[in-house]
Design an enzyme around this catalytic site. Structure first.
Site, PDB file in Angstrom:
ATOM      1  N   GLU A 122       0.805  -1.212   0.000  1.00 40.32           N
ATOM      2  CA  GLU A 122       0.000   0.000   0.000  1.00 40.32           C
ATOM      3  C   GLU A 122       0.843   1.269   0.000  1.00 40.32           C
ATOM      4  O   GLU A 122       1.985   1.276   0.459  1.00 40.32           O
ATOM      5  CB  GLU A 122      -0.926   0.007   1.228  1.00 40.32           C
ATOM      6  CG  GLU A 122      -1.976  -1.094   1.145  1.00 40.32           C
ATOM      7  CD  GLU A 122      -2.984  -1.077   2.284  1.00 40.32           C
ATOM      8  OE1 GLU A 122      -4.151  -1.349   2.025  1.00 40.32           O
ATOM      9  OE2 GLU A 122      -2.600  -0.796   3.435  1.00 40.32           O
ATOM     10  N   CYS A 135       3.396   8.543   1.655  1.00 44.73           N
ATOM     11  CA  CYS A 135       3.893   7.536   2.597  1.00 44.73           C
ATOM     12  C   CYS A 135       4.170   6.258   1.786  1.00 44.73           C
ATOM     13  O   CYS A 135       3.261   5.649   1.227  1.00 44.73           O
ATOM     14  CB  CYS A 135       2.806   7.327   3.648  1.00 44.73           C
ATOM     15  SG  CYS A 135       3.265   6.179   4.925  1.00 44.73           S
ATOM     16  N   CYS A 142       6.218  -7.249   7.145  1.00 42.72           N
ATOM     17  CA  CYS A 142       7.336  -6.799   7.974  1.00 42.72           C
ATOM     18  C   CYS A 142       7.734  -7.956   8.877  1.00 42.72           C
ATOM     19  O   CYS A 142       6.876  -8.712   9.328  1.00 42.72           O
ATOM     20  CB  CYS A 142       6.916  -5.592   8.818  1.00 42.72           C
ATOM     21  SG  CYS A 142       8.285  -4.842   9.721  1.00 42.72           S
ATOM     22  N   CYS A 146       5.977  -5.498  15.765  1.00 44.10           N
ATOM     23  CA  CYS A 146       5.659  -4.559  16.850  1.00 44.10           C
ATOM     24  C   CYS A 146       4.201  -4.809  17.227  1.00 44.10           C
ATOM     25  O   CYS A 146       3.355  -4.975  16.349  1.00 44.10           O
ATOM     26  CB  CYS A 146       5.865  -3.123  16.390  1.00 44.10           C
ATOM     27  SG  CYS A 146       7.575  -2.818  15.911  1.00 44.10           S
ATOM     28  N   CYS A 149       1.164  -2.704  15.822  1.00 45.13           N
ATOM     29  CA  CYS A 149       1.166  -2.377  14.383  1.00 45.13           C
ATOM     30  C   CYS A 149       0.485  -3.477  13.578  1.00 45.13           C
ATOM     31  O   CYS A 149       0.837  -4.653  13.703  1.00 45.13           O
ATOM     32  CB  CYS A 149       2.603  -2.198  13.909  1.00 45.13           C
ATOM     33  SG  CYS A 149       2.749  -1.980  12.134  1.00 45.13           S
ATOM     34  N   CYS A 387      -1.408   5.561  10.189  1.00 48.20           N
ATOM     35  CA  CYS A 387      -0.201   4.872  10.638  1.00 48.20           C
ATOM     36  C   CYS A 387      -0.519   3.512  11.227  1.00 48.20           C
ATOM     37  O   CYS A 387      -1.351   3.410  12.124  1.00 48.20           O
ATOM     38  CB  CYS A 387       0.424   5.666  11.779  1.00 48.20           C
ATOM     39  SG  CYS A 387       1.640   6.811  11.281  1.00 48.20           S
TER      40      CYS A 387
HETATM   41  N1  SAH Z   1       8.916   0.189  10.108  1.00 51.47           N
HETATM   42  C1  SAH Z   1       9.160   1.564  10.257  1.00 51.47           C
HETATM   43  C2  SAH Z   1       8.300   2.443   9.367  1.00 51.47           C
HETATM   44  C3  SAH Z   1       6.863   2.058   9.167  1.00 51.47           C
HETATM   45  S1  SAH Z   1       5.779   2.284  10.514  1.00 51.47           S
HETATM   46  C4  SAH Z   1       9.001   1.957  11.716  1.00 51.47           C
HETATM   47  O1  SAH Z   1       8.525   1.162  12.498  1.00 51.47           O
HETATM   48  O2  SAH Z   1       9.415   3.065  12.039  1.00 51.47           O
HETATM   49  C5  SAH Z   1       5.484   4.038  10.585  1.00 51.47           C
HETATM   50  C6  SAH Z   1       5.101   4.560  11.976  1.00 51.47           C
HETATM   51  O3  SAH Z   1       3.772   4.154  12.338  1.00 51.47           O
HETATM   52  C7  SAH Z   1       6.003   4.008  13.063  1.00 51.47           C
HETATM   53  O4  SAH Z   1       6.371   4.987  13.980  1.00 51.47           O
HETATM   54  C8  SAH Z   1       5.111   2.997  13.706  1.00 51.47           C
HETATM   55  O5  SAH Z   1       5.549   2.664  14.974  1.00 51.47           O
HETATM   56  C9  SAH Z   1       3.781   3.691  13.679  1.00 51.47           C
HETATM   57  N2  SAH Z   1       2.643   2.809  13.935  1.00 51.47           N
HETATM   58  C10 SAH Z   1       2.553   1.501  13.658  1.00 51.47           C
HETATM   59  N3  SAH Z   1       1.338   1.023  14.044  1.00 51.47           N
HETATM   60  C11 SAH Z   1       0.646   2.058  14.561  1.00 51.47           C
HETATM   61  C12 SAH Z   1      -0.676   2.193  15.100  1.00 51.47           C
HETATM   62  N4  SAH Z   1      -1.510   1.178  15.140  1.00 51.47           N
HETATM   63  N5  SAH Z   1      -1.055   3.414  15.537  1.00 51.47           N
HETATM   64  C13 SAH Z   1      -0.207   4.471  15.446  1.00 51.47           C
HETATM   65  N6  SAH Z   1       1.046   4.404  14.930  1.00 51.47           N
HETATM   66  C14 SAH Z   1       1.484   3.212  14.498  1.00 51.47           C
HETATM   67 FE1  SF4 Z   2       7.338  -3.285  11.103  1.00 54.38          FE
HETATM   68 FE2  SF4 Z   2       5.116  -2.084  11.992  1.00 54.38          FE
HETATM   69 FE3  SF4 Z   2       7.202  -2.421  13.626  1.00 54.38          FE
HETATM   70 FE4  SF4 Z   2       7.371  -0.625  11.648  1.00 54.38          FE
HETATM   71  S1  SF4 Z   2       5.965  -0.543  13.395  1.00 54.38           S
HETATM   72  S2  SF4 Z   2       8.918  -2.174  12.242  1.00 54.38           S
HETATM   73  S3  SF4 Z   2       6.149  -1.684  10.051  1.00 54.38           S
HETATM   74  S4  SF4 Z   2       5.972  -4.066  12.701  1.00 54.38           S
END
Ligand code: SAH
Ligand code: SF4
Length: 425
Positions: A122, A135, A142, A146, A149, A387
């Site tokens: 996406e 973005c 991934c 996390c 996420c 995000c």
């Molecule tokens: N993998 C990279 C970039 C993609 S995620 C990273 O983790 O930095 C982009 C941003 O969105 C990151 O700061 C991530 O922690 C945040 N993010 C992921 N899931 C989210 C959620 N459910 N609500 C708010 N921010 C989120």
């Molecule tokens: Fe991967 Fe989501 Fe963690 Fe970013 S926030 S490193 S996209 S699992």
């Protein structure tokens, strides 16, 4: 269907190597998108042009591809008419396929894209009054899991190639009708105020889509070099931000070889909490991560590092957390700003978003210490473009299906467990 090499899944910590720079095509032609000028010249020479011709044609074609956004060789008016079919027989100018395009009520746009070999990912465009931010995704899925996420619940399918990464930016320019008609070199030092004077919508890029960009370093670097080249897409490195969850060993190279702004997904200030929500922390801890930030090439008070902090109710959002965040940023003397991101929920997520009052209080504590800590407004929530919500529709459907099945199964179990009317006293 093109032949695909699936990436080996490396576990949680090591960069995923990708050897291939050309996505094979069933018709045998070569897609030029994602290739740098010398590689295009090599391919032209291999196809039979003499080296001088190959170099000259590569220079012209490169300019048409990346600077002007041409999608056919016919459009390349300074290339001899007879030469154009010769090129079209051997090469193509690709874009990711659009599976679905969605528009949010707040102007945010999301595209579900597909690689030539059928993997979906996406891309999101977020327009604001003074800027337009794209973005961009770096991987399909991934590896990092996390816990807050949605993308992290997918397994990694594969790294995106340089062509698939730069292709997102090119597709956005196609969709927004924003290819320049003439030359548009990047000024060495840009005046922020003047930058949007030409009316462009797409002014900024954030590597914050699906995936961890520093686990696909070479491809992200090669793609961003095409984006930053004055004869390429000509977007200044000051307008590009790469977000990492903290892949410490790759951060210095990111500064040296790409030189874009850095955003770090910090999200917690104690080992216990960060270990839980960003599992990569077990490998590269908070102090090590902040030391790498302090050493990030190019970071300064003018180009501050952004620390992203997702606000999770009763998890990382106390006054004490805010004060510890300030202490850590001061300890490492970091030129920092903090982005507070209200948690965007998704079905089955194990956390809730902090209350608006809590987020404001957290922000105030950080601000009062002299560190900017704005609260990011979630955008495109109605189309799941915010995000952490990026996950392909197909995956979401299978999840929804799974949820329905789980509910049905739970219903059956409950019915079986309930005493039957006949057995009731
Ligand atoms: N993998 C990279 C970039 C993609 S995620 C990273 O983790 O930095 C982009 C941003 O969105 C990151 O700061 C991530 O922690 C945040 N993010 C992921 N899931 C989210 C959620 N459910 N609500 C708010 N921010 C989120
Ligand atoms: Fe991967 Fe989501 Fe963690 Fe970013 S926030 S490193 S996209 S699992």
């Amino acid at each position: 269907m093109a032949d695909t090499t699936l990436m080996s899944i490396p576990g949680q910590v090591d960069p995923v190597p990708v050897a291939r720079d050309i996505t094979p095509r069933a018709d045998g032609r070569v897609d030029l998108i994602g290739l740098p000028r010398p590689r295009i010249a090599e391919l032209f020479a291999e196809a039979g042009l003499d080296p001088r011709q190959a170099k000259l044609r590569a220079k012209q074609v490169y300019h048409w591809l990346y600077h002007r956004g041409a999608t056919s060789f016919e459009a390349m008016t300074d290339i001899a008419k007879a030469m154009r079919p010769w090129l079209a027989e051997r090469f193509v100018i690709g874009r990711p396929d659009v599976v679905e395009a969605q528009h949010s009520s707040d102007g945010t746009r999301k595209w579900l894209l597909s690689t030539a070999d059928g993997h979906e990912f996406e891309m999101v465009f977020i327009p604001d009054a003074d800027r337009g931010t794209l973005c961009v995704s770096s991987q399909v899925g991934c590896t990092l899991n996390c816990r807050f996420c949605h993308t992290g619940t997918m397994r990694l399918v594969r790294n995106l190639t340089p062509g698939e990464i730069v292709g997102q930016v090119m597709l956005a320019r196609d969709a927004l009708g924003e290819w320049p008609r003439g030359r548009m070199d990047v000024a060495e030092v840009e005046d922020e105020a003047e930058y949007t004077a030409d009316g462009r919508l797409l002014t900024n890029i954030v590597m914050m889509g699906m995936g961890e960009p520093l686990y696909n370093f070479d491809n992200v670097r090669d793609a961003l070099r095409l984006v930053m080249d004055g004869d390429g897409l000509a977007l200044s490195k000051r307008r590009i931000t790469l977000s990492t969850s903290g892949v410490v060993p790759m951060m210095a190279r990111c500064g040296e070889e790409i030189g874009v702004n850095l955003a770090v997904s910090l999200h917690a200030v104690t080992k216990d909490v960060r270990d839980e929500i960003v599992p990569l922390n077990r490998k590269y801890g908070i102090e090590e991560l902040l030391a790498a930030c302090a050493a990030y090439p190019g970071a300064s008070n003018v180009r501050r590092i952004t620390f992203e902090y997702v606000m999770l109710k009763d998890k990382n959002d106390s006054d004490e957390d805010a004060r510890e965040l300030v202490r850590l940023l001061r300890k490492f003397d970091l030129p920092a700003k903090v982005n507070l991101i209200p948690f965007n929920p998704w079905p089955g997520a194990p956390y809730e978003c902090s209350s608006p009052e809590r987020i404001r209080r957290f922000s105030d504590i950080v601000f009062e210490a002299g560190i900017s800590a704005p609260v990011r407004t979630p955008r495109g929530r109605d189309i799941d473009a915010a995000c952490g919500q990026l996950k392909t529709t197909a995956q979401k459907m299978s999840r929804a299906q799974r949820d329905r099945e789980a509910q049905a199964a739970a219903g059956r179990e409950a019915a079986e467990a309930a005493p039957s009317p006949a057995a009731a006293p």
